[in-house]
Design a protein around this motif. Sequence first.
Motif, PDB file in Angstrom:
ATOM      1  N   GLY A  62       0.815  -1.308   0.168  1.00  9.87           N
ATOM      2  CA  GLY A  62       0.059  -0.099   0.064  1.00  9.87           C
ATOM      3  C   GLY A  62       0.694   1.161   0.090  1.00  9.87           C
ATOM      4  O   GLY A  62       0.493   2.108  -0.565  1.00  9.87           O
TER       5      GLY A  62
ATOM      6  N   THR B 104       0.839   4.016  -3.001  1.00 11.27           N
ATOM      7  CA  THR B 104       0.406   5.222  -2.496  1.00 11.27           C
ATOM      8  C   THR B 104       1.381   6.428  -2.912  1.00 11.27           C
ATOM      9  O   THR B 104       1.286   7.559  -3.261  1.00 11.27           O
ATOM     10  CB  THR B 104      -0.066   5.462  -1.160  1.00 11.27           C
TER      11      THR B 104
ATOM     12  N   SER C 204       1.936  -3.145  -7.493  1.00 12.83           N
ATOM     13  CA  SER C 204       1.743  -1.686  -6.570  1.00 12.83           C
ATOM     14  C   SER C 204       1.902  -0.425  -7.568  1.00 12.83           C
ATOM     15  O   SER C 204       1.242   0.512  -7.511  1.00 12.83           O
ATOM     16  CB  SER C 204       2.668  -1.751  -5.227  1.00 12.83           C
TER      17      SER C 204
ATOM     18  N   TYR D 187      -1.054   8.097   5.137  1.00 10.29           N
ATOM     19  CA  TYR D 187      -0.884   6.722   5.125  1.00 10.29           C
ATOM     20  C   TYR D 187       0.817   6.569   5.981  1.00 10.29           C
ATOM     21  O   TYR D 187       0.822   5.521   6.592  1.00 10.29           O
ATOM     22  CB  TYR D 187      -0.480   6.353   3.468  1.00 10.29           C
TER      23      TYR D 187
END
Length: 460
Positions: free
Chosen positions: A252, A256, A383, A418
């Motif tokens: 993640g 991001t 990703s 995040y």
Amino acid sequence: EARRQRRLLLVVVCVALLLDNMLYMVIVPIIPDYIAAMRGGGNAAGPSAPAGGNESGSGGGNRSLLPARYPPATGGNEDVQIGVLFASKAMLQLLVNPLSGTLIDRVGYEAPLLAGLAVMFLSTATFAFAENYATLFAARSLQGLGSAFADTAGIALIADRYAEEPERSRALGTALACISFGSLAAPPFGGVLYEFAGKRVPFLVLACVCLLDGLLLLALAPPCATGARANMPIGTPIHRLMIDPYIAVVAGALATCNIPLAFLEPTIANWMKESMGASEWEVGLTWLPAFFPHVLGVYVTVRLAAAYPHLQWFYGALGMAIIGASSCLVPACKNFGQVIVPLCGICFGIALVDTALLPTLAFLVDVRHVSVYGSVYAIADISYSVAYALGPIVAGQIVHTMGFAQLNLGMGLANVLYAPVLLFLKNVCQMKPSHSERNILLEEGPKGLYDTIKMEERKG
């Protein structure tokens, strides 16, 4: 000899990553004239070309140059075509990575890396002789197929050959620096050769380098001659790695942190022209200075990781905070010089995140699963692909609907929010190795004659 071979394999992987990113970006100053020539019956500087003639040799520096080169009357359809063309690589890569990661875990790293180089060579040659949009789209998609094998197998090979820290972080940092250099050097390289030597020359040069890299790999580690995989365990299935909470957090973060870069590249040029009246050369040089802070970020993170390896999560969180703050600053810039500063901050932050978290993925596999790295780096590639598949298609629509400032504020806020999630990785360095088949065989001594013979075979 083993150390020398390991270093040469690192060179092979770095060249493969360099070529992949150069091919990805080399068409930036070329593709407008390609499509203009196809539409105008072979005349790239015809009525559909921008005023002032062919400017492909002006050293354009990013994908966002493309939409600005088309006239308003017919630009909409071509903007869509170009967006789909750029996204096709990442989209195919996204689809193939789960299969490529599983295959790499089964057959080893060298054969998929060689296959990826072969497909990239075919893709580059197809670009050189393409005469219509369908062929360009096929070549771009073919590059995504080659990247799914070459990139994943190359990074996994580095993690396998450099099993100890800080050597692993240093080797992966070198690979990341090659990726950055390829992305930023390709547009000037392609533009100059296209202007003075013809449209095929940039692709033929890259194809020749790709061929030499494949031959070097064959000489160093012939995939058919090696029997190393016979004594290696089968890696953990990719679906089990995906539900590992620690690996999910890292994946993640990688997605991001790359969203600002992927979404800004197709949109920042039009914004600069509309808001500050930026010229072509200013738009073209926007991203070039960002190479230096990216390399600096890789160097700083490698040095810090060697001194304080337990703070890898903090380096990643700091990088995401820098990316978030820099992304929020972009809409406030009033001139070309000011824009460079937040873009350099974004690239510096991405270097911190990538250099800190890519070795962390390998460590997580070592301590929680089986020490085979194809699937886990396929997850990392997925990703990246998510960000770069959405960027060329979605970013323009978001700017049209919500505005450029809102796009940047949203991306910045996502990174800042995040960053605290990486606290979940704080105690990763204290984990003990898993009791996998490989670790048991390496750590436990032989218990009998049969075990002794098998252990000697494995050592041999």
